[in-house]
Scaffold this motif. Sequence first.
Motif, mmCIF file in Angstrom:
data_model
loop_
_atom_site.group_PDB
_atom_site.id
_atom_site.type_symbol
_atom_site.label_atom_id
_atom_site.label_comp_id
_atom_site.label_asym_id
_atom_site.label_seq_id
_atom_site.Cartn_x
_atom_site.Cartn_y
_atom_site.Cartn_z
ATOM 1 N N UNK A 104 -2.653 57.172 18.349
ATOM 2 C CA UNK A 104 -2.240 56.680 19.665
ATOM 3 C C UNK A 104 -1.145 57.597 20.193
ATOM 4 N N UNK A 105 -1.237 57.895 21.506
ATOM 5 C CA UNK A 105 -0.246 58.789 22.096
ATOM 6 C C UNK A 105 0.034 58.358 23.532
ATOM 7 N N UNK A 106 1.315 58.402 23.910
ATOM 8 C CA UNK A 106 1.681 58.107 25.285
ATOM 9 C C UNK A 106 1.401 59.311 26.180
ATOM 10 N N UNK A 107 1.376 60.499 25.581
ATOM 11 C CA UNK A 107 1.104 61.724 26.325
ATOM 12 C C UNK A 107 -0.320 62.187 26.042
ATOM 13 N N UNK A 108 -0.935 62.766 27.068
ATOM 14 C CA UNK A 108 -2.248 63.363 26.888
ATOM 15 C C UNK A 108 -2.100 64.833 26.522
ATOM 16 N N UNK A 109 -3.034 65.310 25.740
ATOM 17 C CA UNK A 109 -3.016 66.709 25.339
ATOM 18 C C UNK A 109 -4.175 66.997 24.412
ATOM 19 N N UNK A 110 -4.267 68.219 23.971
ATOM 20 C CA UNK A 110 -5.353 68.614 23.089
ATOM 21 C C UNK A 110 -5.258 67.867 21.766
ATOM 22 N N UNK A 111 -6.406 67.351 21.323
ATOM 23 C CA UNK A 111 -6.361 66.654 20.026
ATOM 24 C C UNK A 111 -6.019 67.629 18.898
ATOM 25 N N UNK A 112 -6.270 68.925 19.108
ATOM 26 C CA UNK A 112 -5.910 69.899 18.087
ATOM 27 C C UNK A 112 -4.399 69.973 17.899
ATOM 28 N N UNK A 113 -3.651 69.607 18.938
ATOM 29 C CA UNK A 113 -2.187 69.628 18.849
ATOM 30 C C UNK A 113 -1.606 68.278 18.479
ATOM 31 N N UNK A 114 -2.307 67.181 18.821
ATOM 32 C CA UNK A 114 -1.747 65.839 18.648
ATOM 33 C C UNK A 114 -2.308 65.091 17.449
ATOM 34 N N UNK A 115 -3.450 65.536 16.934
ATOM 35 C CA UNK A 115 -4.168 64.716 15.964
ATOM 36 C C UNK A 115 -3.992 65.061 14.513
ATOM 37 N N UNK A 116 -3.088 65.987 14.191
ATOM 38 C CA UNK A 116 -2.879 66.328 12.791
ATOM 39 C C UNK A 116 -3.771 67.460 12.330
ATOM 40 N N UNK A 117 -3.652 67.799 11.030
ATOM 41 C CA UNK A 117 -4.364 68.947 10.477
ATOM 42 C C UNK A 117 -5.871 68.802 10.578
ATOM 43 N N UNK A 130 -8.728 83.505 15.858
ATOM 44 C CA UNK A 130 -8.726 82.875 17.179
ATOM 45 C C UNK A 130 -7.556 81.899 17.291
ATOM 46 N N UNK A 131 -6.948 81.794 18.458
ATOM 47 C CA UNK A 131 -5.982 80.706 18.657
ATOM 48 C C UNK A 131 -6.719 79.383 18.735
ATOM 49 N N UNK A 132 -6.025 78.314 18.445
ATOM 50 C CA UNK A 132 -6.647 77.001 18.589
ATOM 51 C C UNK A 132 -7.081 76.781 20.028
ATOM 52 N N UNK A 133 -8.299 76.319 20.197
ATOM 53 C CA UNK A 133 -8.804 76.034 21.537
ATOM 54 C C UNK A 133 -8.414 74.621 21.937
ATOM 55 N N UNK A 134 -8.095 74.435 23.207
ATOM 56 C CA UNK A 134 -7.834 73.092 23.710
ATOM 57 C C UNK A 134 -9.096 72.244 23.578
ATOM 58 N N UNK A 135 -8.897 70.989 23.225
ATOM 59 C CA UNK A 135 -10.010 70.069 23.069
ATOM 60 C C UNK A 135 -9.536 68.673 23.426
ATOM 61 N N UNK A 136 -10.321 67.994 24.266
ATOM 62 C CA UNK A 136 -9.988 66.618 24.585
ATOM 63 C C UNK A 136 -9.566 66.418 26.028
ATOM 64 N N UNK A 137 -8.965 65.260 26.273
ATOM 65 C CA UNK A 137 -8.506 64.874 27.602
ATOM 66 C C UNK A 137 -7.054 65.328 27.765
#
Length: 947
Positions: free
Chosen positions: A799-812, A922-929
């Motif tokens: 759960x997150x109050x901020x939106x962003x890439x799941x690659x950055x917010x969702x853990x390893x 490759x850098x991590x690609x943005x993914x998600x809402x």
Amino acid sequence: MWCRIVCFLNGSSARVQGAFLGSFLAATFLFVHAPAKAQSKPAAHNWPVITREQRPWAYWWWMGSAVDKTNLTRELTRYRDAGYGGVHIIPIYGAKGWETNYISYLSPRWMEMLDHTVREAKRLDLGVDMTTGTGWCFGGGPYVGEQEGNANVVVKTFDVAAGEKLAEKFDPKKTQALVAFPDSRSPLSTINHQPSTPLDLTSQILPDGSVSWTAPESGAKVYAISQKLNAQKVKRPALGGEGPMLNLIYSNAMPVFLRSHTEAFAKYRGAKPRAQYHDSYEYKSDWSPDFFAQFERRRGYKLQTELPAFFASDGMRRGNESDSRNTERLLTSSATERTARVLADYRQTVSDIMVEDSLPQWVKWSHDRGFITRNEAHGSPGNLLDLYALADVPETEMFRLDRNKLISKFASSAAHVAGRKFVGCETGTWLKEHFTETLADMKYLLDDLFVSGVNHVFYHGTCYSPDEAPWPGWVFYASYEMNPRNAVWRDARALNDYVARCQSILQSGKSDNDILLYWPINDFWQKASAVPLLPHMTVHARGWFESQSIGHTAEQLWQRGYAFDYVSDRQLAAAKNSGGEVKVPGGNYRVIVVPQCDVISLPTLEKLVALAKLGATVIFSGELPKDVPGLGDLENRRAKFAALISQMTVGQVGKGRILVGDVESALAQAGVAREKMVDHEGLFYIRRSFDGGRNYFIANRSERAIERWLPLATAARSVVLMDAMTGRTGNGALRNTAAGVEVFVQLQPGESIIVRTSNRAATGANWSYEQPARSSELLVGNWRVDFILGGPQLPASFTSHELGSWAALGGDAAKAFSGTARYTLKFDAPSKPGKTVSLDLGQVAQSARVKLNGKSFGTLLIPPYRVTVDNLKPTGNELEVEVTSTSANRIRDLDQRGVKWQTFHDINFVNQDYKPFNAANWPLANAGLLGPVTLREVTALNGEEGK
């Protein structure tokens, strides 16, 4: 009514207000609407019934042909469920470790797999095509030998002094010509002078290879001509398809090549594919065993007598095959003019052999066995229009960044002029780097293809892969990877439905172009550099088009909104007059435009004058041609040409007209209207006619929204707007102005619309034009993110109050994940919510399915990711957004962990620069809402409000 119009304009931009109100006062304003209680859509609102040909098809590579019936059925079922209409089988090299499963091409076991595939496809309402061979272009196989394979001319020259004999020996079976030219100091003739009489020594070669001949007092230069099998083999062949590439300049080669297919299908009692296919021309032949005879029969003189002129190029390496450097060197002097003319005749002969002999044999072979044909002519040195037109489905290609829509029009023009229903396209070849391509990327490409006349797309493509192969399965190195293992596959159905609706319109009715734009290919053949001997006309290197008058004129017509098709000399020869128009098998055209050219064939000029006398309008850009091409019978042809030119009258000629000068001024004089909508940058169209109206496909390929009245070069009493992405339709806002009919259109960047005009008053529901308010409300709260599909494993929810890439917010685990995650937010509506509200998701990586309060609002593939919702509640709303990513982060993770997944023979797997593929860095690609997600009240004006 006035009050309602003001309500519509409230909140609109000043530009829209001014355009709307000014036009309302200045012109008749028509809103056509349906009775309030209409129960069903009228015919004008209906999409055509979708058939398998209207849905997208896909190249289907069979690696090593290591296929089995269970996985074939699984794959076909997945393709059907995703909205495919068919597949195109291409056997290629195999996957490592699966060698025991390989099936030799055309073997009884392979034909058994073909039968199973076609039967299962039919059961699933899918079609099947196949390449006549393996890999590309065509195949080699067991029967293609030194005589039938790719061949290059080999020229050796010898200076022989007076009274001397040739010391060299020559193989009498391989030496095609041995010719002596007396006076070795100046063997090259000028255009008006042949200084020496050549002596044909070919028959004087003795069995031991010596030559019974003595040089005259002047000495001589001797030319020995033979051919050499090119080292080029079939590209990426499958087991059973290996061998030299076929020589299409040698007409006797085709039946030899087809022998293995003839034998296989003679014994075959199974279900047959729909079509046979020939891939883009990538042969490197420039000669054939019987070329001298072919040349003499077609050009009326012996090429052997012009060897000094023919081989005058500095790039011709003595004792070896022709130099293939792409040197630009125009031939202008009197001596080099002779070379230019001989080369033009040579190039015309090469084209004629392919158009009249080689490819027609394949077409007839296919038709005799119940197949239709698909042919990619680009890359050929021959006349592309004639080669495309031989096939039932002319097929073009856009490769990576090579996306010139005017090049693609060669295939569609051939189809339109010849009266073919389908225009195919190899679609999506390496749009971007592997696993980074989005459905939006494909959608933009598709719109480019549609406006260029394509109406039967073939994704490039999908690779057969058994379920037993670990992710990403079997993959092909030059593909979009449009397969069930790619993460984007989950939302591919939305794109495929879009394609099907578009193509249902683009395959209906008939082409509706006004202009036949003549391709002066003889002018190009005669002016083109002598190196290489054959300038291949590809979609990649496009100087043959873009730097020539045909390219300049086509670009001018395109940018100014004129509807045209290219036409060849051969196609013009078959044209007829019909009530002042030019009639070809595909329909009627209003004018013929001839781009600036110095030379033109005498029969073509005679035909143009004859058509004008019967009522046609012929426009010569700039000035009239000056001469005829080629060398054969030159003086006689020149005399007839000069007489014809001297008798030509600019202006009225018989019942028609010949106009010379500025093309656009001449078109205006001829009454040919342009589509002025293209004055808006990035707006493109194609139109087709039907009984009682026209269908316009209009694409906004700019970065700006289009919200304005668009002029149409047609009369109409009503218009229906059709959104192929959603399927919705409705009567559009139409007005008459002093300049003609205009329709009001709203298109976001990347969107498209179909405008259907009619000469009848419209019935049915009206199109809803939406005007979002300027202010918006940000949706905030705790977003729950659940991973629902993908791999390598499903990460834990968070759960997150901020939106962003799941690659950055969702853990390893989320860093390696590619697939689909559901974003859920519970919220109360902003104060005073409107009846309809625009939901804007902000940035999405990369596609999204939207559901509000349990109601689905479709799948969004391209930005801006907006959808209008109509069920917003004051409190207790639940928004669900299922976002699907690319597979970039998952393939990155595999390479970082050193997992060996690139396990294929031949070229294995390479990146878009043909270098070894590795995504580890490759850098991590943005993914998600990524958001922000906002709501904006929408004001709508429908037909009844505008009454």
